[in-house]
Design an enzyme around this catalytic site. Structure first.
Site, PDB file in Angstrom:
ATOM      1  N   LYS A  25      -1.142 -11.406  -0.008  1.00 27.05           N
ATOM      2  CA  LYS A  25       0.122 -10.843  -0.499  1.00 27.05           C
ATOM      3  C   LYS A  25       1.302 -11.734  -0.117  1.00 27.05           C
ATOM      4  O   LYS A  25       2.307 -11.798  -0.835  1.00 27.05           O
ATOM      5  CB  LYS A  25       0.300  -9.422   0.054  1.00 27.05           C
ATOM      6  CG  LYS A  25      -0.715  -8.431  -0.516  1.00 27.05           C
ATOM      7  CD  LYS A  25      -0.381  -8.072  -1.950  1.00 27.05           C
ATOM      8  CE  LYS A  25      -1.552  -7.936  -2.857  1.00 27.05           C
ATOM      9  NZ  LYS A  25      -1.225  -7.537  -4.222  1.00 27.05           N
ATOM     10  N   ILE A  32      -1.665   1.864  -9.962  1.00 20.14           N
ATOM     11  CA  ILE A  32      -0.323   1.405 -10.328  1.00 20.14           C
ATOM     12  C   ILE A  32      -0.356   0.650 -11.654  1.00 20.14           C
ATOM     13  O   ILE A  32       0.544   0.797 -12.487  1.00 20.14           O
ATOM     14  CB  ILE A  32       0.250   0.497  -9.212  1.00 20.14           C
ATOM     15  CG1 ILE A  32       0.325   1.264  -7.878  1.00 20.14           C
ATOM     16  CG2 ILE A  32       1.622  -0.040  -9.586  1.00 20.14           C
ATOM     17  CD1 ILE A  32       0.620   0.377  -6.675  1.00 20.14           C
ATOM     18  N   THR A  84      -3.463   5.598  -4.374  1.00 19.86           N
ATOM     19  CA  THR A  84      -4.446   5.064  -5.329  1.00 19.86           C
ATOM     20  C   THR A  84      -5.779   4.824  -4.617  1.00 19.86           C
ATOM     21  O   THR A  84      -5.884   4.976  -3.400  1.00 19.86           O
ATOM     22  CB  THR A  84      -3.992   3.708  -5.912  1.00 19.86           C
ATOM     23  OG1 THR A  84      -4.035   2.734  -4.857  1.00 19.86           O
ATOM     24  CG2 THR A  84      -2.595   3.774  -6.493  1.00 19.86           C
ATOM     25  N   TYR A  98      -6.046  -9.686   3.554  1.00 17.13           N
ATOM     26  CA  TYR A  98      -5.240  -8.985   2.539  1.00 17.13           C
ATOM     27  C   TYR A  98      -3.772  -9.396   2.674  1.00 17.13           C
ATOM     28  O   TYR A  98      -3.115  -9.757   1.691  1.00 17.13           O
ATOM     29  CB  TYR A  98      -5.380  -7.471   2.695  1.00 17.13           C
ATOM     30  CG  TYR A  98      -4.514  -6.680   1.724  1.00 17.13           C
ATOM     31  CD1 TYR A  98      -4.793  -6.662   0.357  1.00 17.13           C
ATOM     32  CD2 TYR A  98      -3.407  -5.949   2.174  1.00 17.13           C
ATOM     33  CE1 TYR A  98      -4.002  -5.944  -0.535  1.00 17.13           C
ATOM     34  CE2 TYR A  98      -2.612  -5.228   1.292  1.00 17.13           C
ATOM     35  CZ  TYR A  98      -2.912  -5.230  -0.062  1.00 17.13           C
ATOM     36  OH  TYR A  98      -2.129  -4.523  -0.938  1.00 17.13           O
TER      37      TYR A  98
HETATM   38  N1  LIG Z   1      -1.537   1.380  -3.339  1.00 12.51           N
HETATM   39  C1  LIG Z   1      -0.639   0.880  -2.496  1.00 12.51           C
HETATM   40  O1  LIG Z   1      -0.199   1.550  -1.564  1.00 12.51           O
HETATM   41  C2  LIG Z   1      -0.132  -0.511  -2.664  1.00 12.51           C
HETATM   42  C3  LIG Z   1       0.867  -0.959  -1.788  1.00 12.51           C
HETATM   43  C4  LIG Z   1       1.359  -2.258  -1.925  1.00 12.51           C
HETATM   44  C5  LIG Z   1       0.850  -3.068  -2.915  1.00 12.51           C
HETATM   45  N2  LIG Z   1      -0.138  -2.617  -3.750  1.00 12.51           N
HETATM   46  C6  LIG Z   1      -0.653  -3.540  -4.773  1.00 12.51           C
HETATM   47  O2  LIG Z   1      -0.626  -2.913  -6.047  1.00 12.51           O
HETATM   48  C7  LIG Z   1      -1.618  -3.494  -6.881  1.00 12.51           C
HETATM   49  C8  LIG Z   1      -2.395  -2.410  -7.594  1.00 12.51           C
HETATM   50  O3  LIG Z   1      -3.100  -1.663  -6.632  1.00 12.51           O
HETATM   51  P1  LIG Z   1      -3.469  -0.120  -6.777  1.00 12.51           P
HETATM   52  O4  LIG Z   1      -2.976   0.548  -5.567  1.00 12.51           O
HETATM   53  O5  LIG Z   1      -3.098   0.389  -8.099  1.00 12.51           O
HETATM   54  O6  LIG Z   1      -5.084  -0.219  -6.617  1.00 12.51           O
HETATM   55  P2  LIG Z   1      -6.291   0.259  -7.537  1.00 12.51           P
HETATM   56  O7  LIG Z   1      -6.043   1.652  -8.011  1.00 12.51           O
HETATM   57  O8  LIG Z   1      -7.513  -0.029  -6.752  1.00 12.51           O
HETATM   58  O9  LIG Z   1      -6.198  -0.710  -8.799  1.00 12.51           O
HETATM   59  C9  LIG Z   1      -6.542  -2.059  -8.695  1.00 12.51           C
HETATM   60  C10 LIG Z   1      -6.768  -2.595 -10.077  1.00 12.51           C
HETATM   61  O10 LIG Z   1      -7.220  -3.970  -9.975  1.00 12.51           O
HETATM   62  C11 LIG Z   1      -8.366  -4.126 -10.767  1.00 12.51           C
HETATM   63  N3  LIG Z   1      -9.266  -5.172 -10.308  1.00 12.51           N
HETATM   64  C12 LIG Z   1      -9.948  -5.235  -9.137  1.00 12.51           C
HETATM   65  N4  LIG Z   1     -10.736  -6.308  -9.119  1.00 12.51           N
HETATM   66  C13 LIG Z   1     -10.558  -6.955 -10.299  1.00 12.51           C
HETATM   67  C14 LIG Z   1     -11.105  -8.137 -10.879  1.00 12.51           C
HETATM   68  N5  LIG Z   1     -12.030  -8.858 -10.245  1.00 12.51           N
HETATM   69  N6  LIG Z   1     -10.689  -8.503 -12.102  1.00 12.51           N
HETATM   70  C15 LIG Z   1      -9.779  -7.768 -12.765  1.00 12.51           C
HETATM   71  N7  LIG Z   1      -9.227  -6.639 -12.281  1.00 12.51           N
HETATM   72  C16 LIG Z   1      -9.624  -6.239 -11.058  1.00 12.51           C
HETATM   73  C17 LIG Z   1      -9.051  -2.784 -10.705  1.00 12.51           C
HETATM   74  O11 LIG Z   1      -9.969  -2.652 -11.754  1.00 12.51           O
HETATM   75  P3  LIG Z   1     -11.298  -1.715 -11.539  1.00 12.51           P
HETATM   76  O12 LIG Z   1     -10.824  -0.363 -11.200  1.00 12.51           O
HETATM   77  O13 LIG Z   1     -11.980  -1.771 -12.847  1.00 12.51           O
HETATM   78  O14 LIG Z   1     -12.073  -2.345 -10.437  1.00 12.51           O
HETATM   79  C18 LIG Z   1      -7.873  -1.843 -10.827  1.00 12.51           C
HETATM   80  O15 LIG Z   1      -7.500  -1.671 -12.167  1.00 12.51           O
HETATM   81  C19 LIG Z   1      -2.472  -4.387  -5.980  1.00 12.51           C
HETATM   82  O16 LIG Z   1      -2.094  -5.728  -6.148  1.00 12.51           O
HETATM   83  C20 LIG Z   1      -2.107  -3.924  -4.581  1.00 12.51           C
HETATM   84  O17 LIG Z   1      -2.245  -4.940  -3.623  1.00 12.51           O
HETATM   85  C21 LIG Z   1      -0.624  -1.356  -3.659  1.00 12.51           C
END
Ligand SMILES: NC(=O)c1ccc[n+]([C@@H]2O[C@H](COP(=O)([O-])OP(=O)(O)OC[C@H]3O[C@@H](n4cnc5c(N)ncnc54)[C@H](OP(=O)(O)O)[C@@H]3O)[C@@H](O)[C@H]2O)c1
Ligand SMILES: *[C@@H]1O[C@H](CO)[C@@H](O)[C@H](O)[C@H]1NC(C)=O
Length: 333
Positions: free
Chosen positions: A212, A55, A245, A208
């Protein structure tokens, strides 16, 4: 008893996820998610945490397409170089860059803010997006439980350290905006004020969801303070839905199989997931509006306890103590 609470936390998270997936499936069948249109944002600067994947990557790309100067904050240099090049090529915007920031380290966050401020550029949008989900019990560099430390406290510290830049960049007719990414799992979260670090009985689902939930409380209390001081900065929290993701890499393997097979149907694409963040970051109708929880780009009620001002204040005070910030929130009470 403790095993039961761990199982219950998992069940609650799965139930929350299933409810969102069902709603998304219905919506997909009735026209889907129409692509929103946003005005160009020349001369505006955004920071997106976790902008290298999922995202966050889609958010950074969409903001770059709108002409913004986008700074991706992340903790993987080699991945980021490739990501920056890809976004520059796709958007024909060369004002996309990477600055190292490991949100699991307060030292690294402070260094990031130092490096950003050394650039002497304004800051109009901060997207608190990075996160981990259901990781095994681990701690951040500073000894905090990883979900709490990285997802929540890391962004708490980052936002507070960048507030003066945001305040200086917002104007009464065009406010600066803090956008924080939460999740529907916050609805089943509980704030364990007596054991925020889950030391007693670790539940990856519970941890988790708590992180949130804490982000929603944080965002509302931040807005409360910003309104009280009359500053031209707004804070909103967004719920992207269930998005396809790599965030799911630590979940139960059965869930990952379902995601692999049916993700295209049941999950939002990262681009669709990013619309919530981009909407909160640039949509004209959000001008001057703060303290909202946005789901599918609409103001939605979050969990009742998130509106508890006293709980917001307590969490804020605890977070200041944990990050070594001075708590000035009482000044606005
Ligand atoms: N996917 C869903 O269904 C969903 C639903 C509700 C909320 N969300 C929220 O959306 C947000 C993005 O999630 P996503 O689904 O896009 O997940 P994702 O693809 O795993 O992306 C997570 C991002 O956070 C970065 N990250 C992780 N650890 C880090 C650290 N120590 N320092 C800096 N950056 C770090 C990752 O970098 P690296 O790849 O380099 O580790 C990656 O760019 C999150 O806050 C998640 O809780 C997602
Ligand atoms: C950084 O990203 C690269 C490319 O995606 C990956 O191969 C590597 O394992 C990552 N490094 C770390 C420390 O996560």
């Amino acid at each position: 008893m403790s095993l039961l609470s761990v199982a219950l936390a998992a069940l609650r998270v799965y139930a929350a996820g299933a409810a969102v997936i069902l709603a998304q499936l219905l919506r997909r069948c009735c026209g889907g998610f129409p692509e929103p249109v946003f005005p160009q944002q020349p001369d505006r600067v955004a920071i997106v945490t976790g902008g290298t994947e999922g995202i966050g990557y889609a958010t950074a790309k969409q903001l770059a397409r709108l002409g913004m100067h986008v700074i991706i904050a992340g903790n993987n240099d080699s991945k980021a170089r490739d990501v920056v090049r890809r976004i520059q090529e796709a958007t024909l915007n060369d004002k996309v860059e990477f600055l190292y920031c490991d949100l699991a380290s307060m030292n690294s966050i402070r260094q990031f803010v130092h490096n950003f401020k050394a650039k002497e550029i304004p800051l109009h949008v901060l997207v608190n997006n990075a996160g981990v989900m259901m990781v095994p019990q681990r701690t951040t560099e500073d000894g905090f439980e990883e979900h709490f430390g990285l997802n929540y406290l890391g962004h708490f510290l980052l936002t507070n350290l960048l507030l003066d830049s945001l305040r200086a960049s917002g104007s009464p007719s065009h406010s600066a905006r803090v956008v924080t990414v939460s999740s529907a799992t916050h609805y089943v979260g509980q704030l364990h004020m007596e054991d925020l670090q889950f030391r007693r009985c670790y539940s990856p689902h519970g941890a988790y969801a708590q992180s949130k939930l804490a982000l929603v409380l944080f965002s509302y209390y931040l807005q409360h303070q910003l309104s009280a001081e009359g500053s031209a900065v707004t804070a909103n929290v967004v719920d992207p839905g269930v998005v396809d993701t790599d965030l799911y890499r630590h979940v139960f393997w059965g869930t990952r199989v379902v995601k692999k097979l049916l993700g295209w149907l049941l999950f939002k694409t990262p681009e669709e997931g990013a619309w919530s963040s981009v909407h909160a970051a640039v949509a004209p109708e959000m001008e001057g509006i703060g303290g909202h929880y946005l789901y599918n780009e609409k103001d939605t009620r979050s969990l009742a306890v998130t509106y508890d001002r006293e709980l917001q204040r307590q969490l804020w005070a605890r977070s200041c103590a944990m990050t070594g910030l001075r708590d000035t929130s009482d000044d606005v009470m």
